[in-house]
Enzyme design. Sequence first.
Site, short mmCIF file in Angstrom:
data_model
loop_
_atom_site.label_atom_id
_atom_site.label_comp_id
_atom_site.label_asym_id
_atom_site.label_seq_id
_atom_site.Cartn_x
_atom_site.Cartn_y
_atom_site.Cartn_z
N CYS A 89 -18.97 51.05 -33.63
CA CYS A 89 -19.15 49.64 -33.05
C CYS A 89 -19.03 49.23 -34.52
O CYS A 89 -20.30 48.98 -35.05
CB CYS A 89 -19.66 49.62 -31.92
SG CYS A 89 -19.87 47.49 -31.64
N CYS A 92 -22.17 45.50 -35.19
CA CYS A 92 -24.01 45.27 -35.79
C CYS A 92 -23.95 45.88 -37.10
O CYS A 92 -23.78 46.93 -37.05
CB CYS A 92 -24.20 45.94 -34.63
SG CYS A 92 -24.93 45.02 -33.20
N CYS A 177 -23.87 46.72 -24.14
CA CYS A 177 -23.42 46.27 -25.49
C CYS A 177 -25.07 44.91 -25.57
O CYS A 177 -25.71 44.76 -24.25
CB CYS A 177 -22.52 45.50 -25.70
SG CYS A 177 -22.78 44.11 -27.12
N GLN A 271 -22.67 27.19 -29.77
CA GLN A 271 -23.61 28.14 -30.42
C GLN A 271 -24.11 29.48 -29.29
O GLN A 271 -23.88 29.23 -28.06
CB GLN A 271 -24.17 27.84 -30.56
CG GLN A 271 -24.71 26.69 -31.68
CD GLN A 271 -24.36 27.30 -33.23
OE1 GLN A 271 -24.74 28.35 -33.44
NE2 GLN A 271 -23.96 26.47 -34.42
N TYR A 300 -16.66 17.53 -37.35
CA TYR A 300 -16.56 19.31 -37.20
C TYR A 300 -17.01 18.95 -35.71
O TYR A 300 -18.26 19.77 -35.56
CB TYR A 300 -16.55 20.42 -38.10
CG TYR A 300 -16.28 20.23 -39.84
CD1 TYR A 300 -14.97 20.55 -39.78
CD2 TYR A 300 -16.81 19.74 -40.46
CE1 TYR A 300 -14.28 20.46 -40.87
CE2 TYR A 300 -16.51 19.44 -41.71
CZ TYR A 300 -15.09 19.69 -41.97
OH TYR A 300 -14.78 19.62 -43.03
N ASP A 368 -21.00 20.35 -40.07
CA ASP A 368 -21.26 21.38 -39.79
C ASP A 368 -19.54 22.12 -39.64
O ASP A 368 -19.05 22.85 -38.31
CB ASP A 368 -21.45 21.58 -37.84
CG ASP A 368 -21.26 22.90 -37.18
OD1 ASP A 368 -21.56 23.75 -38.18
OD2 ASP A 368 -22.10 22.54 -35.89
N CYS A 395 -22.76 28.49 -42.17
CA CYS A 395 -23.14 29.61 -40.28
C CYS A 395 -22.50 30.70 -41.84
O CYS A 395 -22.40 32.09 -41.86
CB CYS A 395 -21.98 30.01 -39.54
SG CYS A 395 -20.43 29.64 -40.13
#
Length: 442
Positions: A89, A92, A177, A271, A300, A368, A395
Amino acid sequence: MPTESESSLVGAEYEVEVGPVAHGGHCIARTEEGRVLFVRHALPGERAVVRVTEGAEDSRFLRADAVRIIEASKDRVEAPCPFAGPGKCGGCDWQHAKPGAQRRLKGEVIAEQLERLAGLKPEDAGWDGTVMPAPGDKLPPGEVPGWRTRVQYAVDEDGRIGLRRHRSHEVEVVDHCLIAAPGVSELGVEHRDWPGMASVEAIAATGSGDRQVVLTPRPGARLPLVELDRPVSVLRVDEKDGGVHRVHGRDFVRERADDRTYRVGMGGFWQVHPQAADLLVKAVMQGLLPRKGDMALDLYCGVGLFAGALADRVGEQGAVLGIESGKRAVLDARHNLRDFDRVRIEQGKVEQALPRTGITEVDLVVLDPPRAGAGKNTVRHLAGLGPRRIAYVACDPAALARDLAYFRDAGYRCRTLRAFDLFPMTHHVECVAILEPADKGV
């Protein structure tokens, strides 16, 4: 000239000393010949055997996985998730690192991006270099916080659910998960097959108990009869135009933040960490220190999270303008903020809509932007409005650093920067930078 297959180095193995962390969830290493490797599943200072996953003889760099650790870092742990590791996967990046080490690595990435792209050392940006965990996420090594309230699963051709492998369309089939929030796991989407579906998104709203499943069928496929472990609304993505349509239940979920309820429609953005919205609102408001009567922009603005927080604080004599490109998000924002007479939400791309407003000055700005950042033109326009303070929610540290450089050139400095680990086990990190005129107090 060799063909691509003849020049490919995929599968080649090298024994290397692993160097510093780099933006994107990997570390840098070099072969004995000096060829650059971007290595996943390794940690700085380790000695490892790495296997090339992408690259050819004439590539500028190679991508690789650490497949055998010869000398391990003290920060290494056994990955808690059985689906994490080379060739598995891709969700992560840091399952093999202690939680504190993950945050240090993210801090090193932020610092490197600030210095390389903006010429700023941490102290120049008012940052102490730390990345803070969200409340409740500070767990011992080997324990994983189930934080992700929105998980988009891929589905293979046999209808089995899973997650994409790193930089691949291949599906790693999973039965659980570890980073999925309890509300997502309770839906049970991981424990049934989804024939004919391309993807299944499971959403567990924070604070309201709302649950939603968004189905994307393969071309020509029919939707399955959805019988899950608890009441849930179901939406589908149109295979032709990508539009989202209601199948059963509400076409929105209700999210809670800053003591308000926000409607988020049709699988829209919110979020994904249950603490994130409150944490970011608090950081933004502490940095801006809104006053009664202020004029503020929320750019935004999504469904109006920061616009609502600003409206509460600037009072009836203040005003807030939000700008958002998504049509459904604008409708939700107007609904969410309908009780505020002096809040206006405009639809359009910020770089186009902001000049059309005719606004010549503002007191405060919340920015943002998406992962690509705001860009030079928007930054220059904002600086020309002369805001007392600007809160930049980022981000992506690279985009933040680039925009901070543009702000510096436009006469604004970074007063403070705070970093939050709102995406444990991944390389992603959220920052809040507070900017003010560079000549303030001089």
